[in-house]
Structures are given as C-alpha cells and as structure tokens.
Design an enzyme around this catalytic site. Structure first.
Site, PDB file in Angstrom:
ATOM      1  N   GLY A 171      -9.792 -14.685   8.768  1.00 54.92           N
ATOM      2  CA  GLY A 171     -10.948 -14.416   9.119  1.00 54.92           C
ATOM      3  C   GLY A 171     -11.782 -14.438   7.515  1.00 54.92           C
ATOM      4  N   ILE A 172     -11.438 -14.459   6.201  1.00 50.76           N
ATOM      5  CA  ILE A 172     -11.822 -13.982   5.469  1.00 50.76           C
ATOM      6  C   ILE A 172     -13.613 -14.591   5.650  1.00 50.76           C
ATOM      7  CG2 ILE A 172     -10.718 -15.297   3.736  1.00 50.76           C
ATOM      8  CD1 ILE A 172     -11.158 -12.211   1.962  1.00 50.76           C
ATOM      9  N   THR A 173     -13.825 -15.588   5.372  1.00 54.98           N
ATOM     10  CA  THR A 173     -14.449 -16.783   5.588  1.00 54.98           C
ATOM     11  C   THR A 173     -15.941 -16.380   6.132  1.00 54.98           C
ATOM     12  OG1 THR A 173     -13.560 -18.299   6.284  1.00 54.98           O
ATOM     13  CG2 THR A 173     -13.006 -19.287   4.619  1.00 54.98           C
ATOM     14  N   GLY A 174     -15.186 -15.615   7.588  1.00 52.67           N
ATOM     15  CA  GLY A 174     -16.622 -15.243   8.073  1.00 52.67           C
ATOM     16  C   GLY A 174     -17.540 -14.627   7.833  1.00 52.67           C
TER      17      GLY A 174
ATOM     18  N   LEU B  61      -2.368 -19.989  10.649  1.00 51.97           N
ATOM     19  CA  LEU B  61      -2.232 -19.105  11.378  1.00 51.97           C
ATOM     20  C   LEU B  61      -1.201 -18.847  11.862  1.00 51.97           C
ATOM     21  CD1 LEU B  61      -5.709 -17.846  10.307  1.00 51.97           C
ATOM     22  CD2 LEU B  61      -3.929 -16.241   9.357  1.00 51.97           C
TER      23      LEU B  61
ATOM     24  N   SER C 233     -15.711 -17.626  17.369  1.00 49.90           N
ATOM     25  CA  SER C 233     -15.893 -16.283  18.163  1.00 49.90           C
ATOM     26  C   SER C 233     -17.356 -17.308  18.860  1.00 49.90           C
ATOM     27  CB  SER C 233     -16.643 -15.602  16.864  1.00 49.90           C
ATOM     28  OG  SER C 233     -17.150 -16.183  15.767  1.00 49.90           O
TER      29      SER C 233
ATOM     30  N   SER D 138     -13.237  -6.991  21.175  1.00 49.98           N
ATOM     31  CA  SER D 138     -14.817  -7.445  21.835  1.00 49.98           C
ATOM     32  C   SER D 138     -15.401  -6.960  23.172  1.00 49.98           C
ATOM     33  CB  SER D 138     -15.225  -8.976  21.891  1.00 49.98           C
ATOM     34  OG  SER D 138     -16.229  -9.237  21.732  1.00 49.98           O
TER      35      SER D 138
ATOM     36  N   GLU E  82     -17.019  -8.682  24.276  1.00 42.08           N
ATOM     37  CA  GLU E  82     -16.251  -9.160  25.495  1.00 42.08           C
ATOM     38  C   GLU E  82     -15.797  -9.356  26.134  1.00 42.08           C
ATOM     39  OE1 GLU E  82     -18.315 -11.854  26.451  1.00 42.08           O
ATOM     40  OE2 GLU E  82     -19.958 -11.670  25.267  1.00 42.08           O
TER      41      GLU E  82
ATOM     42  N   TYR F  69     -12.307 -16.797  26.074  1.00 42.65           N
ATOM     43  CA  TYR F  69     -12.973 -15.995  24.427  1.00 42.65           C
ATOM     44  C   TYR F  69     -12.249 -14.535  25.425  1.00 42.65           C
ATOM     45  CZ  TYR F  69     -14.839 -13.202  21.222  1.00 42.65           C
ATOM     46  OH  TYR F  69     -15.152 -11.976  20.162  1.00 42.65           O
TER      47      TYR F  69
ATOM     48  N   HIS G 252     -22.447  -7.297  16.296  1.00 42.07           N
ATOM     49  CA  HIS G 252     -23.326  -7.222  15.211  1.00 42.07           C
ATOM     50  C   HIS G 252     -23.653  -8.784  14.557  1.00 42.07           C
ATOM     51  CE1 HIS G 252     -18.798  -8.002  15.290  1.00 42.07           C
ATOM     52  NE2 HIS G 252     -18.801  -7.706  14.210  1.00 42.07           N
TER      53      HIS G 252
ATOM     54  N   ARG H 144     -25.167 -14.321  10.241  1.00 38.81           N
ATOM     55  CA  ARG H 144     -24.530 -15.232  11.279  1.00 38.81           C
ATOM     56  C   ARG H 144     -25.161 -16.851  10.912  1.00 38.81           C
ATOM     57  NH1 ARG H 144     -21.289 -13.537  15.613  1.00 38.81           N
ATOM     58  NH2 ARG H 144     -22.463 -12.027  16.521  1.00 38.81           N
TER      59      ARG H 144
HETATM   60  P1  NAP Z   1     -17.090 -15.657  12.448  1.00 38.95           P
HETATM   61  O1  NAP Z   1     -17.974 -15.357  11.353  1.00 38.95           O
HETATM   62  O2  NAP Z   1     -17.186 -17.032  13.337  1.00 38.95           O
HETATM   63  O3  NAP Z   1     -16.003 -15.567  11.260  1.00 38.95           O
HETATM   64  C1  NAP Z   1     -14.733 -16.535  12.344  1.00 38.95           C
HETATM   65  C2  NAP Z   1     -13.648 -16.395  11.315  1.00 38.95           C
HETATM   66  O4  NAP Z   1     -12.299 -16.908  11.627  1.00 38.95           O
HETATM   67  C3  NAP Z   1     -13.802 -17.794  10.353  1.00 38.95           C
HETATM   68  O5  NAP Z   1     -12.968 -17.172   8.952  1.00 38.95           O
HETATM   69  C4  NAP Z   1     -12.949 -18.502  10.619  1.00 38.95           C
HETATM   70  O6  NAP Z   1     -12.860 -19.912   9.847  1.00 38.95           O
HETATM   71  C5  NAP Z   1     -11.825 -17.995  11.141  1.00 38.95           C
HETATM   72  N1  NAP Z   1     -12.043 -19.371  12.287  1.00 38.95           N
HETATM   73  C6  NAP Z   1     -12.237 -19.658  13.360  1.00 38.95           C
HETATM   74  N2  NAP Z   1     -11.215 -20.651  13.952  1.00 38.95           N
HETATM   75  C7  NAP Z   1     -10.126 -20.703  13.117  1.00 38.95           C
HETATM   76  C8  NAP Z   1      -9.142 -21.206  13.196  1.00 38.95           C
HETATM   77  N3  NAP Z   1      -8.800 -22.190  14.194  1.00 38.95           N
HETATM   78  N4  NAP Z   1      -7.771 -21.706  12.460  1.00 38.95           N
HETATM   79  C9  NAP Z   1      -8.106 -20.836  11.648  1.00 38.95           C
HETATM   80  N5  NAP Z   1      -9.585 -19.510  11.774  1.00 38.95           N
HETATM   81  C10 NAP Z   1     -10.325 -19.985  12.894  1.00 38.95           C
HETATM   82  O7  NAP Z   1     -16.878 -14.215  13.144  1.00 38.95           O
HETATM   83  P2  NAP Z   1     -17.211 -12.816  12.781  1.00 38.95           P
HETATM   84  O8  NAP Z   1     -18.678 -12.527  12.910  1.00 38.95           O
HETATM   85  O9  NAP Z   1     -17.325 -13.217  11.452  1.00 38.95           O
HETATM   86  O10 NAP Z   1     -16.397 -12.046  13.490  1.00 38.95           O
HETATM   87  C11 NAP Z   1     -15.370 -11.305  13.019  1.00 38.95           C
HETATM   88  C12 NAP Z   1     -14.035 -11.234  14.240  1.00 38.95           C
HETATM   89  O11 NAP Z   1     -14.410 -10.707  15.041  1.00 38.95           O
HETATM   90  C13 NAP Z   1     -13.712 -11.984  15.283  1.00 38.95           C
HETATM   91  O12 NAP Z   1     -12.153 -11.857  15.579  1.00 38.95           O
HETATM   92  C14 NAP Z   1     -14.632 -11.803  16.122  1.00 38.95           C
HETATM   93  O13 NAP Z   1     -13.709 -12.585  17.549  1.00 38.95           O
HETATM   94  C15 NAP Z   1     -15.211 -11.269  16.209  1.00 38.95           C
HETATM   95  N6  NAP Z   1     -16.035  -9.976  16.833  1.00 38.95           N
HETATM   96  C16 NAP Z   1     -17.146 -10.889  16.560  1.00 38.95           C
HETATM   97  C17 NAP Z   1     -18.355  -9.749  17.314  1.00 38.95           C
HETATM   98  C18 NAP Z   1     -19.661 -10.246  16.418  1.00 38.95           C
HETATM   99  O14 NAP Z   1     -21.181  -9.723  16.978  1.00 38.95           O
HETATM  100  N7  NAP Z   1     -19.842 -11.011  15.401  1.00 38.95           N
HETATM  101  C19 NAP Z   1     -18.108  -9.420  17.762  1.00 38.95           C
HETATM  102  C20 NAP Z   1     -17.123  -8.708  18.729  1.00 38.95           C
HETATM  103  C21 NAP Z   1     -16.088  -9.312  18.173  1.00 38.95           C
HETATM  104  P3  NAP Z   1     -13.749 -20.521   9.222  1.00 38.95           P
HETATM  105  O15 NAP Z   1     -14.771 -19.739   8.013  1.00 38.95           O
HETATM  106  O16 NAP Z   1     -13.201 -22.130   8.298  1.00 38.95           O
HETATM  107  O17 NAP Z   1     -14.838 -21.606  10.562  1.00 38.95           O
END
Ligand code: NAP
Length: 334
Positions: free
Chosen positions: A9-12, A58, A83, A124, A126, A148, A178, A183
């Site tokens: 998830g490095i691109t997130g 993955l 996510s 999470s 959630e 989810y 967060h 976002r």
């Molecule tokens: P994000 O910005 O949506 O990033 C998600 C990452 O997962 C991206 O690198 C995405 O790749 C990758 N991904 C999504 N679907 C995929 C698939 N089918 N195969 C391979 N890679 C996939 O999420 P974030 O906000 O950084 O959150 C990071 C983690 O924390 C997630 O697991 C999220 O569920 C969890 N989390 C987030 C929050 C929050 O508020 N942000 C709160 C609690 C938990 P692409 O760039 O290719 O789409």
C-alpha cells in the site's frame, strides 16, 4: 546496519507519509506493488526516486515468500487495502481476499523464512462498528457492520494468532480516520477541502452533502504513521487504539474548512438525502491512553491546522493545474 522495511500500500496516503518517515530514519524502503497497479506508482511523487519497488502480486503466496526471503526485512508494514468502506459492499469477497489474504500470506511468509521480522497490520476503528460504549479502547468488543470491517477484523485476529502460536513480533494499530492533502476525493474531508478551494477560486458555487450531524474522530495521517513506527520499536508487540479522542461533526468540518478561506459554509451547502450512509457510526471515538502511556504517542496536528492545510493545498493544485475541478471535483455542483 541499514534496516529494510517492506511496505504494502505504498502508493496510498499512509504509504507516502510512512515512507517519508522511514527514509528520514535511514531505512531502505521497499514497496511491494502488484504488477497491475504499476500505473499508480505516479502517486509516489518525489518519493519515487528514494524508495525501491518490488513487483509482486499480493495474492500470490509463493511470490510473497520469495520477496521476504530475498529482501530479509527487519520490518513489514501491511497497509494495502481497498480503503473506501462503501466500495466493500460491491465486492465483499475481493475485499476479504486482499485484506485478510495479504495479511495471512505475509505473516506465513515471515514464519516460514524464520526471520525476526517485526510486522504491522493496518487495523481500523471500523472493526468496533456498532459500538455499545464510547470511547473505545483495546478491550472494547468488536461489532463490525460492513464487509471492509469484517475483513479487517479477520486480518487482525490472524495477526494475533500468528503472534500467539508462532511467537512472531506482530502488532496492529486500530486507527481512527486520518486525513491529509493526499486523501482521495471520495472521502468527506477531501471532498470538503476541494469544494472550499473550488468555491474560493470561483470554479464552483455549491457542495452537496449528506448528514451534517455525522461525527468522526479525525486526525492527521503524518501523526498516525508515527504511531505505526513506534509500535514496531516497542519492547512488546501489542495492539493500540490510535485516534485523537475528540468527536467532530461534519458540520464542524465544513465550517472550519470554509472559514479558513473566508467563506460562510451556510451559503454553499446543499443537503442531498441520497448521500446519507446506511452504516453510519456516530460514536466512534478513540481512547488512545495506552498509546500515550506505552509509546509516548500523541497527535500533534490539530483538526483546524489539518483542514487549513488541505484547503490550501487544493487551492495550489487547482491554480497550478495539477488537478482540475472537472476530474477531481465530480462531487461538486456548479
Ligand atoms: P489508501 O490511500 O486508500 O491506500 C490504499 C493502498 O492499498 C494503495 O497503495 C492502493 O494501491 C492499495 N490497494 C488498494 N486495493 C488494492 C488491490 N486490490 N491490490 C493491491 N493493492 C491495493 O489508504 P490509506 O488511507 O493509506 O490507509 C492505509 C491502510 O490503513 C489501509 O489498509 C486502510 O484500510 C487502513 N486504515 C486507514 C484509515 C484512514 O482513515 N486512512 C483508518 C483505519 C485504517 P493503489 O494506489 O494502486 O490504488
């Protein structure tokens, strides 16, 4: 010795802030990215030249085993997930496979390779779902309300089981919402920051919203990735609830964001009842006292400072053409 950290998830959003933190700490950072998602590497921006990318599906246990064997990481951060919660209703099985499957495959790889790799699982708030009490802490019962959350809970318990049965140093952060300028626009904070920026620049007039009384515990992503890192530096692997401990309403969110650029939100918000969410939670708020006590972690960026930064960044992006209101602002109404 240079430490190696693997990040899914490095691109997130979190992948970006975490990589930044790890690089500053002198780590070698390797992103595990599925071949079909390579176009999204563009999201790494200025980090692209500083992190390494290892192509691996993955969903492929053998490929993940090879990755762990070859890269021999000291730490793994498992952040990959679809996510955006509402999307999980459209593909519950795909959501389960990516979230639970990836956690299980990575934990199994660590176990099989036999290294003392430390593992972070992105859990999470959630998972608490239909809460019976507020605020929530590490002892609160999980009552997930959507696919989810159920997948995250399965991954969470898989992590606990690997720690208990095989003695792995495996942790999870139960993180509340967060946010940051990274976002995606379907999330309410970014939807609002983009609208405030667009309206300020005269590119839009109004913003459609659902329930302004919905409440969340919102913090800044940069603070939350610091908590992830701290968990893996601790003496013992444990679960931690990470949030600000403050509930803020969507109305406050809109008011603060619009106010930061001198706009009166009441002149621009249109209520659309079709945008109401059925699985809305109103009382999801963290008690992060364990993280404060054990890790010395506290959020540093206020809600007001976060929103101001998000709106200002969107103004700059719209002005310099790096985003356009037509592509990013689909949710806005002229
Ligand atoms: P994000 O910005 O949506 O990033 C998600 C990452 O997962 C991206 O690198 C995405 O790749 C990758 N991904 C999504 N679907 C995929 C698939 N089918 N195969 C391979 N890679 C996939 O999420 P974030 O906000 O950084 O959150 C990071 C983690 O924390 C997630 O697991 C999220 O569920 C969890 N989390 C987030 C929050 C929050 O508020 N942000 C709160 C609690 C938990 P692409 O760039 O290719 O789409």
């Amino acid at each position: 010795m240079t430490k190696t950290a693997l990040v899914t998830g490095i691109t997130g959003q979190d992948g970006y802030y975490l990589s930044h933190l790890l690089l500053n700490q002198g780590y070698r950072v390797v992103g595990l990215v599925s071949p079909h998602r390579q176009p999204n590497l563009a999201k790494l921006g200025n980090l692209a030249t500083q992190v390494e990318i290892y192509n691996v599906d993955l969903r492929d246990p053998l490929a993940l085993l090879n990755a762990v064997e070859q890269l021999r990481p000291q730490e793994i951060y498992n952040l990959a997930a679809p996510s955006f919660v509402p999307d999980s209703w459209k593909d519950p099985l795909g959501t389960l496979d990516l979230i639970t499957g990836t956690a299980t495959r990575l934990l199994d790889a660590v176990r099989q390779v036999g290294l003392s790799t430390r593992f972070y699982q992105a859990s999470s708030s959630e998972m608490f779902g239909d809460v019976l009490s507020s605020p929530q802490d590490e002892e609160t019962t999980f009552r997930p309300k959507n696919p989810y959350a159920a997948a995250k809970l399965h991954a969470h318990w898989t992590m606990v089981h690997h720690r208990q049965r095989y003695g792995l140093f495996a942790c999870s952060g139960i993180l509340y919402n967060h946010e940051s300028p990274l976002r995606p626009p379907q999330f309410v904070t970014r939807k609002v920051s983009l609208a405030a920026a667009s309206i300020k620049l005269g590119l839009a007039e109004t913003l459609e919203m659902g329930n302004l009384d919905a409440k969340r515990d919102w913090g800044f992503a940069g603070d939350y990735v610091r908590a992830m890192w701290l968990m893996l530096q601790a003496n013992e692997p444990e679960e931690y609830v990470i949030g600000t401990g403050k509930l803020r309403s969507v109305k406050e969110l809109v008011s603060i964001a619009f106010d930061s650029v001198g706009l009166n939100w009441e002149n621009h918000i249109v209520i659309n009842t079709n945008l109401l969410r059925q699985d809305e939670h109103f009382q999801l708020v963290a008690n992060p006292s364990k993280a404060k006590k054990n890790l010395g972690w506290e959020p540093e960026v206020s809600f007001e400072a976060l929103l101001e930064k998000m709106v200002q960044t969107d103004i700059e992006r719209l002005q310099n053409g790096s985003i356009s209101q037509a592509t990013e602002g689909k949710l806005l109404v002229d």
